[in-house]
Design an enzyme around this catalytic site. Structure first.
Site, short mmCIF file in Angstrom:
data_model
loop_
_atom_site.label_atom_id
_atom_site.label_comp_id
_atom_site.label_asym_id
_atom_site.label_seq_id
_atom_site.Cartn_x
_atom_site.Cartn_y
_atom_site.Cartn_z
N LYS A 123 0.85 -1.18 0.00
CA LYS A 123 0.00 0.00 0.00
C LYS A 123 0.89 1.24 0.00
O LYS A 123 1.79 1.37 0.86
CB LYS A 123 -0.92 0.01 1.22
CG LYS A 123 -2.05 -1.00 1.08
CD LYS A 123 -2.94 -0.68 -0.10
CE LYS A 123 -4.24 -1.45 -0.07
NZ LYS A 123 -5.04 -1.20 -1.27
N ASP B 270 -0.09 -0.22 -4.68
CA ASP B 270 -1.48 0.24 -4.83
C ASP B 270 -1.64 1.52 -4.01
O ASP B 270 -1.51 1.49 -2.78
CB ASP B 270 -2.43 -0.84 -4.32
CG ASP B 270 -3.89 -0.43 -4.42
OD1 ASP B 270 -4.19 0.66 -4.95
OD2 ASP B 270 -4.76 -1.22 -3.98
N GLU C 249 -1.08 0.04 -9.19
CA GLU C 249 -2.56 0.01 -9.12
C GLU C 249 -3.10 1.35 -8.64
O GLU C 249 -2.63 1.89 -7.64
CB GLU C 249 -2.96 -1.12 -8.16
CG GLU C 249 -4.46 -1.26 -7.94
CD GLU C 249 -4.77 -2.58 -7.21
OE1 GLU C 249 -4.14 -3.63 -7.48
OE2 GLU C 249 -5.66 -2.56 -6.33
N ASP D 264 -8.62 -0.60 -10.28
CA ASP D 264 -9.32 -1.40 -9.24
C ASP D 264 -10.66 -0.75 -8.94
O ASP D 264 -11.67 -1.07 -9.58
CB ASP D 264 -8.42 -1.50 -8.00
CG ASP D 264 -9.13 -2.15 -6.83
OD1 ASP D 264 -10.20 -2.75 -7.02
OD2 ASP D 264 -8.62 -2.07 -5.68
N LYS E 97 -12.76 -8.23 -8.34
CA LYS E 97 -13.08 -8.51 -6.94
C LYS E 97 -14.48 -9.10 -6.87
O LYS E 97 -15.46 -8.42 -7.21
CB LYS E 97 -13.01 -7.23 -6.10
CG LYS E 97 -11.59 -6.72 -5.90
CD LYS E 97 -11.55 -5.51 -5.00
CE LYS E 97 -10.11 -5.11 -4.70
NZ LYS E 97 -10.03 -3.83 -3.98
N GLN F 109 -10.94 -7.31 -0.86
CA GLN F 109 -11.60 -6.15 -0.25
C GLN F 109 -11.44 -6.21 1.26
O GLN F 109 -12.37 -5.90 1.98
CB GLN F 109 -13.06 -6.16 -0.64
CG GLN F 109 -13.64 -4.79 -0.58
CD GLN F 109 -14.27 -4.44 -1.87
OE1 GLN F 109 -13.61 -4.35 -2.90
NE2 GLN F 109 -15.55 -4.26 -1.84
C1 MUC Z 1 -7.44 -2.55 -2.56
O1 MUC Z 1 -6.95 -3.27 -3.41
O2 MUC Z 1 -7.62 -1.38 -2.85
C2 MUC Z 1 -8.79 -1.19 0.07
C3 MUC Z 1 -10.02 -0.63 0.01
C4 MUC Z 1 -10.86 -1.52 -0.70
O3 MUC Z 1 -12.04 -1.36 -0.99
O4 MUC Z 1 -10.15 -2.61 -1.08
C5 MUC Z 1 -8.88 -2.54 -0.46
C6 MUC Z 1 -7.77 -3.13 -1.20
MG MG Z 2 -6.70 -1.59 -4.92
#
Ligand code: MUC
Ligand code: MG
Length: 366
Positions: A162, A191, A217, A242, A266, A294
């Protein structure tokens, strides 16, 4: 095979290790367990993880939209009337997580009724996926320790880091430390959850150019239309969309507009029925795909692996399947286990899982 009732049960389970990222933090899984009952006595289950910072849904909102709109719309329909069910759900705009959970509970009920695994019904390509672990914001030393623990305990060698903090050097220092300490044997991607501007993203990516990243991402917001196109054109790694691709139409818009070159699928936001459409679109467009997370429970993660294992394209890359390891407890009667960096689907029909009734009565909030 007719749907007789739908339950939306709010529950809360704290995370032992909260996840922090650019668009928010999750300390407690305030989710909704969705159960679909049929006239044969079959019960299908799925999990709805509301993410207000991503889709605007809340736990109370998911319960309300299922109880007052979606349940009355699907009760009386047969499990196989999947396109009619989609059409009725789509009369209501947005609410992706509520729709996805209901769709997946219907697939679980369908699999149980027919005696097939959901993965077999979807495509049946394989029975497992390699696991990618998501590392939330912390110091470089703490994130390296966490990655080493995941590698040494579970055999995980792919990490999504992250990023998206300001200054961006907070994050580039983490990625550099991970590469230096864990070596070339691991795969790393980043991401930012829209945390950076286009120019900050470009500078951060240049600073990490020697670190062998696999993907970048959602570095900046998709609504920053020209900035995002400008950024994506200059990167030498695929740019994953995403949260900007929560429907097949959004995939088309982002990819054909030059704002993304890969996508995250997702199941918690597109269920199985819409994820399948997104998958087929990605295949047709020649996009790389990552099965995303998620910040899911074990039930959410089993849905991700059930879908990811069903197709060659989705099982090529490691899927984000391990955030449940950070939770203090879970609703599943038999816990999921990651071995040698892989998560395997359950052998039973449907999703192959059972909810522990004692845990549900302990954590439910209604
Ligand atoms: C992601 O990949 O962004 C963080 C907030 C969400 O909705 O998913 C996560 C992971
Ligand atoms: Mg993401």
């Amino acid at each position: 095979m007719k749907i007789t009732a739908v339950e939306a049960i709010p529950y809360a389970i704290p995370y032992a290790k909260p996840l922090k990222f650019a668009s928010g933090e999750i300390h407690v899984a305030q989710h909704v367990l969705v159960r679909v009952h049929t006239d044969d006595g079959v019960v299908g289950v799925a999990d709805a993880p509301p993410r207000p910072m991503t889709y605007g849904e809340t736990q109370a909102g998911v319960v309300a939209v299922i109880d007052t709109i979606f349940a009355p719309a699907v009760v009386g329909l047969g499990l196989m009337e999947r396109e009619e069910i989609q059409s009725r759900l789509n009369r209501t705009v947005a609410n992706p997580v509520a729709k996805a959970s209901l769709d997946m509970a219907i697939w679980d009920a369908m699999g149980k009724t027919m005696g097939y695994q959901v993965t077999e019904l979807l495509g049946g390509y394989t029975d497992r996926m390699r696991v990618s672990h998501m590392l939330g914001f912390d110091s470089p030393a703490a994130m390296v320790t966490e990655a080493e623990r995941m590698r040494d305990t579970y055999g995980i060698t792919t990490f999504k880091v992250k990023v998206g903090r300001r200054p961006y050097t907070l994050d580039t220092a983490v990625v550099r430390a991970l590469r230096e300490e864990l070596g070339d044997g691991i795969e790393l991607y980043v991401d930012a959850n829209r945390g950076w501007s286009a120019s900050e993203s470009a500078r951060a990516m240049k600073e990490m150019a020697d670190l062998g990243l696999t993907f970048a991402e959602e570095l900046n917001p998709a609504d920053d239309v020209l900035g995002r196109r400008w950024l994506v054109q200059q990167l030498d790694v695929p740019f994953i969309a995403d949260e900007s691709v929560s429907t097949a139409a959004e995939v088309t818009r982002e990819v054909l507009g030059g704002s993304a070159t890969a996508i995250s699928i997702k199941t918690s936001r597109t269920g199985f029925t819409q994820s399948r459409r997104v998958h087929h679109l990605a295949e047709g467009l020649g996009l790389e795909v990552v099965m995303g997370n998620q910040i899911d429970t074990q039930l959410g993660s089993i849905c991700t692996v059930a879908f990811g294992a069903a197709f060659e394209l989705t099982s090529r890359r490691a899927g984000e399947l391990s955030n449940f390891l950070d939770m203090s407890d879970d609703l599943l009667a038999e816990p999921l286990e990651i071995h040698d960096g892989e998560l395997t689907i359950r052998p039973g029909a449907g999703l192959g899982v059972e909810i522990d009734p004692d845990k549900l009565s302990h954590y439910r909030q209604d």
